[in-house]
Design a protein around this motif. Structure first.
Motif, mmCIF file in Angstrom:
data_model
loop_
_atom_site.group_PDB
_atom_site.id
_atom_site.type_symbol
_atom_site.label_atom_id
_atom_site.label_comp_id
_atom_site.label_asym_id
_atom_site.label_seq_id
_atom_site.Cartn_x
_atom_site.Cartn_y
_atom_site.Cartn_z
ATOM 1 N N GLU A 219 0.821 -1.203 0.000
ATOM 2 C CA GLU A 219 0.000 0.000 0.000
ATOM 3 C C GLU A 219 0.859 1.259 0.000
ATOM 4 O O GLU A 219 2.013 1.231 0.430
ATOM 5 N N PRO A 220 0.316 2.380 -0.479
ATOM 6 C CA PRO A 220 1.107 3.612 -0.595
ATOM 7 C C PRO A 220 1.384 4.272 0.749
ATOM 8 O O PRO A 220 0.583 4.179 1.688
ATOM 9 N N ALA A 221 2.531 4.930 0.818
ATOM 10 C CA ALA A 221 2.884 5.763 1.966
ATOM 11 C C ALA A 221 2.526 7.207 1.651
ATOM 12 O O ALA A 221 2.486 7.620 0.485
ATOM 13 N N TRP A 222 2.299 7.987 2.676
ATOM 14 C CA TRP A 222 2.028 9.412 2.535
ATOM 15 C C TRP A 222 3.304 10.169 2.856
ATOM 16 O O TRP A 222 3.878 10.022 3.929
ATOM 17 N N ASP A 223 3.768 10.967 1.890
ATOM 18 C CA ASP A 223 4.945 11.818 2.087
ATOM 19 C C ASP A 223 4.462 13.257 2.194
ATOM 20 O O ASP A 223 4.231 13.908 1.170
ATOM 21 N N PRO A 224 4.306 13.775 3.407
ATOM 22 C CA PRO A 224 3.775 15.144 3.558
ATOM 23 C C PRO A 224 4.737 16.213 3.073
ATOM 24 O O PRO A 224 4.293 17.298 2.666
ATOM 25 N N ASP A 225 6.042 15.959 3.091
ATOM 26 C CA ASP A 225 7.009 16.954 2.634
ATOM 27 C C ASP A 225 6.876 17.210 1.140
ATOM 28 O O ASP A 225 6.913 18.356 0.689
ATOM 29 N N PHE A 226 6.756 16.133 0.368
ATOM 30 C CA PHE A 226 6.645 16.260 -1.079
ATOM 31 C C PHE A 226 5.194 16.226 -1.547
ATOM 32 O O PHE A 226 4.945 16.219 -2.752
ATOM 33 N N GLU A 227 4.258 16.199 -0.600
ATOM 34 C CA GLU A 227 2.832 16.227 -0.920
ATOM 35 C C GLU A 227 2.486 15.162 -1.962
ATOM 36 O O GLU A 227 1.908 15.441 -3.015
ATOM 37 N N SER A 228 2.854 13.918 -1.626
ATOM 38 C CA SER A 228 2.657 12.825 -2.571
ATOM 39 C C SER A 228 2.290 11.537 -1.849
ATOM 40 O O SER A 228 2.530 11.376 -0.648
#
Length: 253
Positions: A219-228
């Motif tokens: 499943e995907p991870a949330w990268d808040p720094d790169f907003e992705s």
């Protein structure tokens, strides 16, 4: 930073473009300036802005950096960051472990090259640059005697995450890794709580990985720094499709 792992006899060119490996501190800074232009300025990630105009982290000095240069202007217009299995062992980790638990891959770590920070100047996105980068990557993996390419592919959350949901739902059906290669995100992206976009747009890099036989490893991870939303991918070289092997310089068998 390792030097000269791609020698003159495997340098490639396509018209005015030339592929090589960064071998000096100044070339590394050129790479970091291009990444800053693309990731921070073009994508508008002002939270990551810096005074020096460089996108850099602690992994850069331990990695090798493929570069594509425009021989007319001498500008670096494409780059790919590579972490060999030997360097990853010395460091004790790979970059993707910032986002994922990779413990299920422990038995193949010495056979993995991690690729990341793929970056192409906006004026050079016609396809030739990425083909050159991939040909260099294939040569690098042969030199390192590695059987797997690993890395993260990002999907922008600029639309609120709906496209990311659609992309993951569609691609995971056909491209999910065998269970023994599954990974777990540290900060999961809540894709089950969002409606998928009606029209799906797969990022070009992710599309290239899928066409080349890569697996989505969970499943995907949330990268808040790169907003992705980030997907961890693993690509066995044996899975390379024959039509890509022509370009990448591997036999795909």
């Amino acid at each position: 930073m390792q030097q000269h792992l791609i020698q003159a006899d495997v340098r490639a060119s396509s018209g005015k473009l030339v592929l090589s490996m960064a071998s000096t501190p100044e070339e590394l800074r050129e790479v970091q300036r291009l990444r800053y232009k693309v990731f921070i300025e073009t994508m508008g990630l002002t939270a990551l802005a810096s005074d020096d105009g460089l996108d850099s982290d602690e992994f850069d000095e331990h990695c090798d950096h493929l570069i594509v240069r425009d021989s007319n202007t001498l500008k670096v217009v494409g780059t790919y960051r590579l972490l060999s299995a030997a360097r990853a062992h010395k460091l004790g980790r790979v970059y993707s472990e910032n986002e994922f638990d990779l413990s299920r891959l422990n038995n193949v770590r010495n056979r993995i090259v991690e690729a990341g920070r793929a970056c192409i100047h906006p004026d050079y996105r016609g396809g030739a640059v990425i083909l050159l980068l991939w040909s260099g990557l294939a040569e690098y993996m042969r030199r390192e005697r590695c059987d797997f390419l690993a890395g993260c592919a990002s999907i922008s959350l600029a639309d609120g995450g709906h496209n990311a949901v659609a992309v993951y739902n569609a691609l995971s059906v056909k491209h999910m890794a065998p269970v023994e290669y599954r990974v777990t995100p540290h900060l999961p992206f809540p894709y089950t709580k969002l409606e998928p976009a009606q029209t799906m747009q797969v990022p070009p890099l992710l599309k290239g990985y899928m066409r080349s036989g890569a697996w989505i490893c969970g499943e995907p991870a949330w990268d808040p720094d790169f907003e992705s939303a980030d997907l961890f991918l693993l690509m066995p070289l044996a899975n390379l499709d024959a039509r890509y092997a022509r370009h990448y310089g591997v036999d795909g068998q």
